[in-house]
Design an enzyme around this catalytic site. Structure first.
Site, PDB file in Angstrom:
ATOM      1  N   GLU A 124       0.842  -1.204   0.000  1.00 41.56           N
ATOM      2  CA  GLU A 124       0.000   0.000   0.000  1.00 41.56           C
ATOM      3  C   GLU A 124       0.872   1.247   0.000  1.00 41.56           C
ATOM      4  O   GLU A 124       2.094   1.161   0.159  1.00 41.56           O
ATOM      5  CB  GLU A 124      -0.926  -0.015   1.225  1.00 41.56           C
ATOM      6  CG  GLU A 124      -1.921  -1.162   1.168  1.00 41.56           C
ATOM      7  CD  GLU A 124      -3.019  -1.054   2.200  1.00 41.56           C
ATOM      8  OE1 GLU A 124      -2.800  -0.415   3.236  1.00 41.56           O
ATOM      9  OE2 GLU A 124      -4.092  -1.618   1.955  1.00 41.56           O
ATOM     10  N   HIS A 246      -9.039  10.000   3.298  1.00 44.95           N
ATOM     11  CA  HIS A 246      -8.739   8.910   2.368  1.00 44.95           C
ATOM     12  C   HIS A 246      -8.990   9.417   0.960  1.00 44.95           C
ATOM     13  O   HIS A 246     -10.029  10.017   0.688  1.00 44.95           O
ATOM     14  CB  HIS A 246      -9.606   7.687   2.662  1.00 44.95           C
ATOM     15  CG  HIS A 246      -9.086   6.442   1.998  1.00 44.95           C
ATOM     16  ND1 HIS A 246      -9.192   6.220   0.652  1.00 44.95           N
ATOM     17  CD2 HIS A 246      -8.413   5.385   2.499  1.00 44.95           C
ATOM     18  CE1 HIS A 246      -8.622   5.066   0.354  1.00 44.95           C
ATOM     19  NE2 HIS A 246      -8.144   4.534   1.461  1.00 44.95           N
ATOM     20  N   HIS A 353     -11.027  10.206   7.146  1.00 45.41           N
ATOM     21  CA  HIS A 353     -10.812   8.761   7.294  1.00 45.41           C
ATOM     22  C   HIS A 353     -10.176   8.352   8.610  1.00 45.41           C
ATOM     23  O   HIS A 353     -10.535   7.342   9.190  1.00 45.41           O
ATOM     24  CB  HIS A 353      -9.931   8.314   6.125  1.00 45.41           C
ATOM     25  CG  HIS A 353      -9.705   6.844   6.058  1.00 45.41           C
ATOM     26  ND1 HIS A 353     -10.738   5.951   6.011  1.00 45.41           N
ATOM     27  CD2 HIS A 353      -8.560   6.108   6.028  1.00 45.41           C
ATOM     28  CE1 HIS A 353     -10.249   4.715   5.952  1.00 45.41           C
ATOM     29  NE2 HIS A 353      -8.938   4.787   5.976  1.00 45.41           N
ATOM     30  N   ARG A 388      -0.556   9.168   9.122  1.00 45.14           N
ATOM     31  CA  ARG A 388      -0.534   7.714   9.326  1.00 45.14           C
ATOM     32  C   ARG A 388      -0.237   6.996   8.016  1.00 45.14           C
ATOM     33  O   ARG A 388      -0.846   7.285   6.987  1.00 45.14           O
ATOM     34  CB  ARG A 388      -1.898   7.253   9.834  1.00 45.14           C
ATOM     35  CG  ARG A 388      -2.036   5.754   9.888  1.00 45.14           C
ATOM     36  CD  ARG A 388      -3.454   5.345  10.136  1.00 45.14           C
ATOM     37  NE  ARG A 388      -4.286   5.529   8.979  1.00 45.14           N
ATOM     38  CZ  ARG A 388      -5.019   4.575   8.406  1.00 45.14           C
ATOM     39  NH1 ARG A 388      -5.010   3.370   8.913  1.00 45.14           N
ATOM     40  NH2 ARG A 388      -5.759   4.832   7.365  1.00 45.14           N
TER      41      ARG A 388
HETATM   42  C1  LIG Z   1     -13.466   2.041   5.812  1.00 42.62           C
HETATM   43  C2  LIG Z   1     -12.206   1.922   6.624  1.00 42.62           C
HETATM   44  C3  LIG Z   1     -11.149   1.160   6.139  1.00 42.62           C
HETATM   45  C4  LIG Z   1      -9.979   1.040   6.904  1.00 42.62           C
HETATM   46  N1  LIG Z   1      -8.964   0.235   6.449  1.00 42.62           N
HETATM   47  C5  LIG Z   1      -7.885   0.019   7.243  1.00 42.62           C
HETATM   48  C6  LIG Z   1      -6.885  -0.925   6.882  1.00 42.62           C
HETATM   49  O1  LIG Z   1      -6.982  -1.593   5.861  1.00 42.62           O
HETATM   50  N2  LIG Z   1      -5.836  -1.083   7.719  1.00 42.62           N
HETATM   51  C7  LIG Z   1      -5.689  -0.383   8.878  1.00 42.62           C
HETATM   52  O2  LIG Z   1      -4.706  -0.567   9.594  1.00 42.62           O
HETATM   53  N3  LIG Z   1      -6.632   0.525   9.237  1.00 42.62           N
HETATM   54  C8  LIG Z   1      -7.723   0.718   8.469  1.00 42.62           C
HETATM   55  N4  LIG Z   1      -8.675   1.618   8.844  1.00 42.62           N
HETATM   56  C9  LIG Z   1      -8.524   2.287  10.149  1.00 42.62           C
HETATM   57  C10 LIG Z   1      -8.810   1.266  11.241  1.00 42.62           C
HETATM   58  O3  LIG Z   1      -9.878   0.441  10.833  1.00 42.62           O
HETATM   59  C11 LIG Z   1      -9.168   1.933  12.541  1.00 42.62           C
HETATM   60  O4  LIG Z   1      -8.185   2.875  12.878  1.00 42.62           O
HETATM   61  C12 LIG Z   1      -9.240   0.913  13.662  1.00 42.62           C
HETATM   62  O5  LIG Z   1     -10.119  -0.130  13.294  1.00 42.62           O
HETATM   63  C13 LIG Z   1      -9.714   1.571  14.940  1.00 42.62           C
HETATM   64  O6  LIG Z   1      -9.969   0.560  15.865  1.00 42.62           O
HETATM   65  P1  LIG Z   1     -10.451   0.963  17.319  1.00 42.62           P
HETATM   66  O7  LIG Z   1     -10.623  -0.322  18.052  1.00 42.62           O
HETATM   67  O8  LIG Z   1      -9.548   1.980  17.867  1.00 42.62           O
HETATM   68  O9  LIG Z   1     -11.873   1.678  17.079  1.00 42.62           O
HETATM   69  P2  LIG Z   1     -13.198   1.168  16.346  1.00 42.62           P
HETATM   70  O10 LIG Z   1     -13.002  -0.088  15.593  1.00 42.62           O
HETATM   71  O11 LIG Z   1     -13.734   2.334  15.607  1.00 42.62           O
HETATM   72  O12 LIG Z   1     -14.163   0.828  17.562  1.00 42.62           O
HETATM   73  C14 LIG Z   1     -14.640   1.852  18.397  1.00 42.62           C
HETATM   74  C15 LIG Z   1     -15.534   1.227  19.437  1.00 42.62           C
HETATM   75  O13 LIG Z   1     -15.818   2.176  20.443  1.00 42.62           O
HETATM   76  C16 LIG Z   1     -17.194   2.150  20.749  1.00 42.62           C
HETATM   77  N5  LIG Z   1     -17.541   3.458  21.288  1.00 42.62           N
HETATM   78  C17 LIG Z   1     -17.273   4.693  20.803  1.00 42.62           C
HETATM   79  N6  LIG Z   1     -17.732   5.645  21.624  1.00 42.62           N
HETATM   80  C18 LIG Z   1     -18.314   5.012  22.674  1.00 42.62           C
HETATM   81  C19 LIG Z   1     -18.979   5.431  23.839  1.00 42.62           C
HETATM   82  N7  LIG Z   1     -19.168   6.737  24.120  1.00 42.62           N
HETATM   83  N8  LIG Z   1     -19.455   4.500  24.699  1.00 42.62           N
HETATM   84  C20 LIG Z   1     -19.323   3.175  24.437  1.00 42.62           C
HETATM   85  N9  LIG Z   1     -18.681   2.720  23.342  1.00 42.62           N
HETATM   86  C21 LIG Z   1     -18.186   3.621  22.471  1.00 42.62           C
HETATM   87  C22 LIG Z   1     -17.870   1.799  19.448  1.00 42.62           C
HETATM   88  O14 LIG Z   1     -19.156   1.277  19.719  1.00 42.62           O
HETATM   89  C23 LIG Z   1     -16.881   0.740  18.925  1.00 42.62           C
HETATM   90  O15 LIG Z   1     -17.160  -0.494  19.544  1.00 42.62           O
HETATM   91  C24 LIG Z   1      -9.854   1.739   8.116  1.00 42.62           C
HETATM   92  C25 LIG Z   1     -10.917   2.511   8.588  1.00 42.62           C
HETATM   93  C26 LIG Z   1     -12.083   2.596   7.852  1.00 42.62           C
HETATM   94  C27 LIG Z   1     -13.218   3.418   8.372  1.00 42.62           C
END
Ligand SMILES: Cc1cc2nc3c(=O)[nH]c(=O)nc-3n(C[C@H](O)[C@H](O)[C@H](O)COP(=O)(O)OP(=O)(O)OC[C@H]3O[C@@H](n4cnc5c(N)ncnc54)[C@H](O)[C@@H]3O)c2cc1C
Length: 569
Positions: A124, A246, A353, A388
């Site tokens: 990538e 993105h 993104h 990033r």
């Molecule tokens: C379309 C897309 C494609 C992507 N592709 C890639 C990729 O190929 N490779 C890569 O490394 N990254 C990728 N990313 C980025 C990556 O997916 C995210 O940075 C990563 O998944 C974030 O994970 P996280 O666990 O921090 O948060 P998330 O997976 O966003 O989870 C957040 C959690 O917090 C909970 N939450 C939020 N606020 C509250 C609250 N007030 N009370 C209770 N619960 C709450 C939500 O319900 C959820 O369960 C992509 C992102 C997107 C949107």
């Protein structure tokens, strides 16, 4: 179920707010030794993780090296990464992938040149090697569903869906002493009751804040709740001006910014103007594989120059079977909107993104508030710097979940402050009679953030945005203090606070670097290399100049003797 009712008097060892890759990995890493509660504000798997397509970066190929992954990450981060954190993360990449394989995540495999089976690695933007492990183009789905299954099956992990955290409970708020996090107030969306959860340790794993922009690739959950709660609890927030756009989301009114994975460009996809000509070579010698900020700005520039609604992404020159097998999700989704990826260029535009900044943490994922951790996109660890690199974010979730778990487990026997937690006070509020205020302010906020604080900025536009956000903050605060909270109001209040932090950080950075590009200061200022923008809630917000601190080397995770950059013992 010990957590039901307005109070939870049975404290958990760890309360994890968020159930994406960060939250669920942390829960699973802890569960053999700790009682864990995981909250999700909607369905368990709903978060950015589920939608990740491309994959997870790690050095897994013999021709690749830790040095090369470190160098690429530093290069993308434009002089603002913390090199020690980058190295730490990259070094722990391979074991993170093996951990997921052991849990049962079905990554795409291939037969290696020597005939043995191995992971198929893709390439990538910004990566100088093939190093992205993936499950076709549904990596996030593959990871999230396995993590969720494992968490649900574990007797030490309790999961509550439809519970939205409102605010953290700290000893400073309760007694005015120290500042230790002891739990959170949470709205049970089904019952409408606000419950208090007590825990010896709390971790934010709430994801990013891209929902602050009108167009975003993120699901609705990315409303910056964790960043806002951390700020109100006393944490420092860093580098919020670096919001990543993105470059390629499907341009279609009904597609809700469906993301087209960067791996398509990695496999030969070309970016084209409406007249069919390519343009990326005019902006960067790496062409379509330049880092995302460069590609997004180039598209933004060309769209503005030509007055075009979109540009086009074309991979129709590759064999149709290859395109269908490598990008099944994108292929199917595009077909639903009438575009055949194997036969024609598809229309694309940039969309918000990824949140590179966030709650400032050290290498153990500790924040400035005792017993409060931040893991995943909500955090600013120093890995991403000013930009990033693709697929480094899921890696960060996994590596820092493990680091946080190790640190928490080493401190499990610390005495818990027995301070009583009062119930949420609803005596002064009533049900709202003008919900329109909430929906109007949601729209207004996200639109002016898109128009004035987007891919290319100017001081004048940022100041315009600041005047508007100051007004909105006042209105929202007043509304919040008079009416019973709802999910939408909680998110709006958080989005407005995060927008304020983004605008103030952007105004304070008087240079262009990485994702922050301003026409008033188009050059990078070498004097600001390694200088983070750090906002401190204990400092007045009146002036524009946030505290800026140079990135410092930190103590090794778990080490108790030294003091680290956050002042932790
Ligand atoms: C379309 C897309 C494609 C992507 N592709 C890639 C990729 O190929 N490779 C890569 O490394 N990254 C990728 N990313 C980025 C990556 O997916 C995210 O940075 C990563 O998944 C974030 O994970 P996280 O666990 O921090 O948060 P998330 O997976 O966003 O989870 C957040 C959690 O917090 C909970 N939450 C939020 N606020 C509250 C609250 N007030 N009370 C209770 N619960 C709450 C939500 O319900 C959820 O369960 C992509 C992102 C997107 C949107």
């Amino acid at each position: 179920m010990p957590a039901s009712g307005p109070y939870c008097e049975t404290p958990y060892d760890v309360l994890i707010i968020g159930s994406g890759a960060a939250g669920l990995s942390l829960a699973l890493r802890l569960a053999a030794h700790a009682r864990v509660l995981v909250l999700a504000k909607g369905p368990l798997t709903e978060g950015s993780t589920y939608y990740a397509q491309g994959g997870i970066s790690a050095v897994l190929d013999r021709g690749d090296s830790i040095e090369s992954h470190v160098a690429d990450t530093l290069d993308a981060g434009a002089g603002l990464c913390n090199e020690e954190v980058v190295r730490y993360t990259v070094e722990h990449g391979p074991e993170s992938i093996h951990w997921l394989l052991e849990l049962g995540v079905s990554f795409t495999h291939e037969t290696l040149p020597d005939g043995s089976p191995g992971l198929h690695l893709t390439r990538e933007g910004g990566h100088s090697h093939r190093r992205v492990a993936h499950a076709a183009d549904r990596t996030g789905w593959a990871v999230e569903t396995v993590l969720a299954q494992r968490a649900l099956a574990h007797p030490n992990i309790q999961v509550l869906e439809d519970y939205i955290a409102i605010d953290l409970i700290t000893t400073r708020k309760l007694t005015g002493e120290d500042n230790r996090c002891v739990g959170a107030y949470v709205l049970n969306r089904k019952s409408g009751q606000i419950e208090a959860f007590r825990a010896a340790h709390v971790s934010l794993a709430t994801g990013g804040a891209s929902k602050v922009y009108l167009y975003t690739s993120n699901p609705d959950s990315s409303s910056g709740d964790g960043i806002a709660m951390a700020w109100r609890a006393g944490c420092r927030i860093a580098n919020m001006e670096f919001m990543q756009f993105h470059p390629t989301c499907l341009y279609h009114p009904a597609a809700k910014s469906f993301l087209i994975t960067e791996a398509i460009r990695g496999e030969g996809g070309r970016l084209l103007l409406p007249d069919g000509s390519s343009f990326m070579h005019r902006f960067d010698p790496r062409g379509v594989l330049a880092p995302r900020d460069i590609v997004a700005r180039a598209i933004d520039h060309e769209m503005k120059r030509l007055g075009a609604d979109c540009v086009y992404l074309d991979i129709s020159h590759r064999p149709a079977a290859f395109v269908r097998s490598h990008f099944p999700t994108v292929y199917e989704r595009c077909l639903q909107f009438g575009f055949d990826l194997t036969r024609e260029p598809i229309p694309v535009v940039p969309a918000a993104h990824y949140t590179c900044g966030g709650v400032l943490t050290d290498r153990r994922a500790r924040t400035h508030v005792d017993a409060l951790y931040a893991v995943g996109e909500v955090a600013c660890t120093g890995l991403h710097g000013a930009n990033r690199m693709a697929s480094n974010s899921l890696l960060e979730c996994l590596v820092f979940a493990k680091a946080a778990a190790d640190d928490i487990l080493a401190r499990l026997d610390r005495p818990h402050p027995g301070v009583p937690i009062p119930p949420w006070d609803e005596s002064q509020v009533t049900d709202s009679d003008e919900e329109v205020v909430v929906s109007h302010n949601w729209d207004e906020l996200r639109r002016f953030m898109w128009d004035y604080v987007g891919i290319v900025r100017t001081t004048k536009r940022l100041q315009r945005a600041k005047r508007r956000i100051d007004l909105l903050l006042g209105e929202i605060d007043e509304y919040y203090s008079h009416f019973r909270v709802t999910g939408d109001l909680i998110e709006l209040r958080n989005l407005a606070l995060v927008a304020n932090l983004i605008i103030r950080s952007a105004l304070a950075r008087r240079e262009s670097r990485g994702l922050h590009h301003t026409l008033d200061h188009p050059e990078t200022d070498p004097a600001l290399d390694h200088v983070d923008t750090v906002l401190d809630p204990s400092q007045p917000m009146g002036g524009f100049d946030p505290l800026r601190i140079a990135a410092q080397p930190e103590a090794s995770p778990g080490g108790e003797a030294e003091t680290d950059a956050l002042g932790h013992p």
